[in-house]
Design a protein around this motif. Structure first.
Motif, PDB file in Angstrom:
ATOM      1  N   PHE A  32      10.503  15.026  -6.122  1.00  0.00           N
ATOM      2  CA  PHE A  32       9.315  15.773  -5.724  1.00  0.00           C
ATOM      3  C   PHE A  32       9.679  16.559  -4.476  1.00  0.00           C
ATOM      4  O   PHE A  32       9.757  16.017  -3.383  1.00  0.00           O
ATOM      5  CB  PHE A  32       8.136  14.839  -5.465  1.00  0.00           C
ATOM      6  N   LYS A  33       9.979  17.847  -4.670  1.00  0.00           N
ATOM      7  CA  LYS A  33      10.361  18.737  -3.573  1.00  0.00           C
ATOM      8  C   LYS A  33       9.388  19.903  -3.572  1.00  0.00           C
ATOM      9  O   LYS A  33       9.644  20.932  -4.202  1.00  0.00           O
ATOM     10  CB  LYS A  33      11.794  19.226  -3.761  1.00  0.00           C
ATOM     11  N   PRO A  34       8.267  19.771  -2.868  1.00  0.00           N
ATOM     12  CA  PRO A  34       7.258  20.831  -2.916  1.00  0.00           C
ATOM     13  C   PRO A  34       7.616  22.027  -2.044  1.00  0.00           C
ATOM     14  O   PRO A  34       8.241  21.892  -0.996  1.00  0.00           O
ATOM     15  CB  PRO A  34       6.005  20.136  -2.389  1.00  0.00           C
ATOM     16  N   ARG A  35       7.219  23.196  -2.506  1.00  0.00           N
ATOM     17  CA  ARG A  35       7.291  24.435  -1.741  1.00  0.00           C
ATOM     18  C   ARG A  35       5.902  25.054  -1.796  1.00  0.00           C
ATOM     19  O   ARG A  35       5.261  25.053  -2.849  1.00  0.00           O
ATOM     20  CB  ARG A  35       8.331  25.401  -2.319  1.00  0.00           C
ATOM     21  N   THR A  36       5.456  25.582  -0.670  1.00  0.00           N
ATOM     22  CA  THR A  36       4.099  26.119  -0.597  1.00  0.00           C
ATOM     23  C   THR A  36       4.131  27.636  -0.515  1.00  0.00           C
ATOM     24  O   THR A  36       5.003  28.216   0.137  1.00  0.00           O
ATOM     25  CB  THR A  36       3.354  25.534   0.614  1.00  0.00           C
ATOM     26  N   HIS A  37       3.166  28.273  -1.189  1.00  0.00           N
ATOM     27  CA  HIS A  37       3.085  29.731  -1.256  1.00  0.00           C
ATOM     28  C   HIS A  37       1.644  30.168  -1.037  1.00  0.00           C
ATOM     29  O   HIS A  37       0.708  29.463  -1.412  1.00  0.00           O
ATOM     30  CB  HIS A  37       3.543  30.239  -2.630  1.00  0.00           C
ATOM     31  N   LEU A  38       1.489  31.346  -0.463  1.00  0.00           N
ATOM     32  CA  LEU A  38       0.168  31.943  -0.291  1.00  0.00           C
ATOM     33  C   LEU A  38       0.240  33.386  -0.767  1.00  0.00           C
ATOM     34  O   LEU A  38       1.022  34.176  -0.258  1.00  0.00           O
ATOM     35  CB  LEU A  38      -0.268  31.882   1.176  1.00  0.00           C
TER      36      LEU A  38
END
Length: 117
Positions: A32-38
């Motif tokens: 589980f390697k999350p990356r966040t985007h907007l």
């Protein structure tokens, strides 16, 4: 590999704070390697391994302003494993502990940078 991710709550603390529930397929799975985007006012979480979008939510103006100001998000992740966590339908007494409950969930808190599109 993570099976599903659900955004439970969005709030503002020191950073934009997002409560996430991640369901895994296997108890030994650590991928589980999350990356966040907007993108506009749409906040999304994707996997760094596969690039697949896992969950997204629309932010209101105050939450969007906090995200743009800090450029970071606090993810508060609660992990569950299919077949091990969830509703316990039959409570079996355990003499040492009193009553049996469901297994404890692992919790994880991290501050992630937000990638703006």
């Amino acid at each position: 590999m993570v099976d599903s991710v659900e955004i439970k709550r969005v709030g503002i603390r020191d950073y934009l704070s997002i409560d996430v529930e991640a369901w895994m397929n296997d108890p030994d799975d650590m991928d589980f390697k999350p990356r966040t985007h907007l993108n506009g006012n749409r906040f999304s979480i994707s996997s760094a391994t596969s690039g697949k979008e896992l969950a997204s939510v629309e932010l209101d103006d105050e939450q969007l302003e906090a995200a743009e100001r800090e450029r970071q998000v606090e993810l508060r992740v609660k992990f569950g494993v299919h077949g091990m966590h969830g509703r316990l339908n039959h409570i079996h007494p355990i003499i040492a502990d009193g009553k049996a409950k469901k297994l404890a969930n692992a919790n994880w808190k991290t501050v992630q940078p937000i990638q703006f599109n």
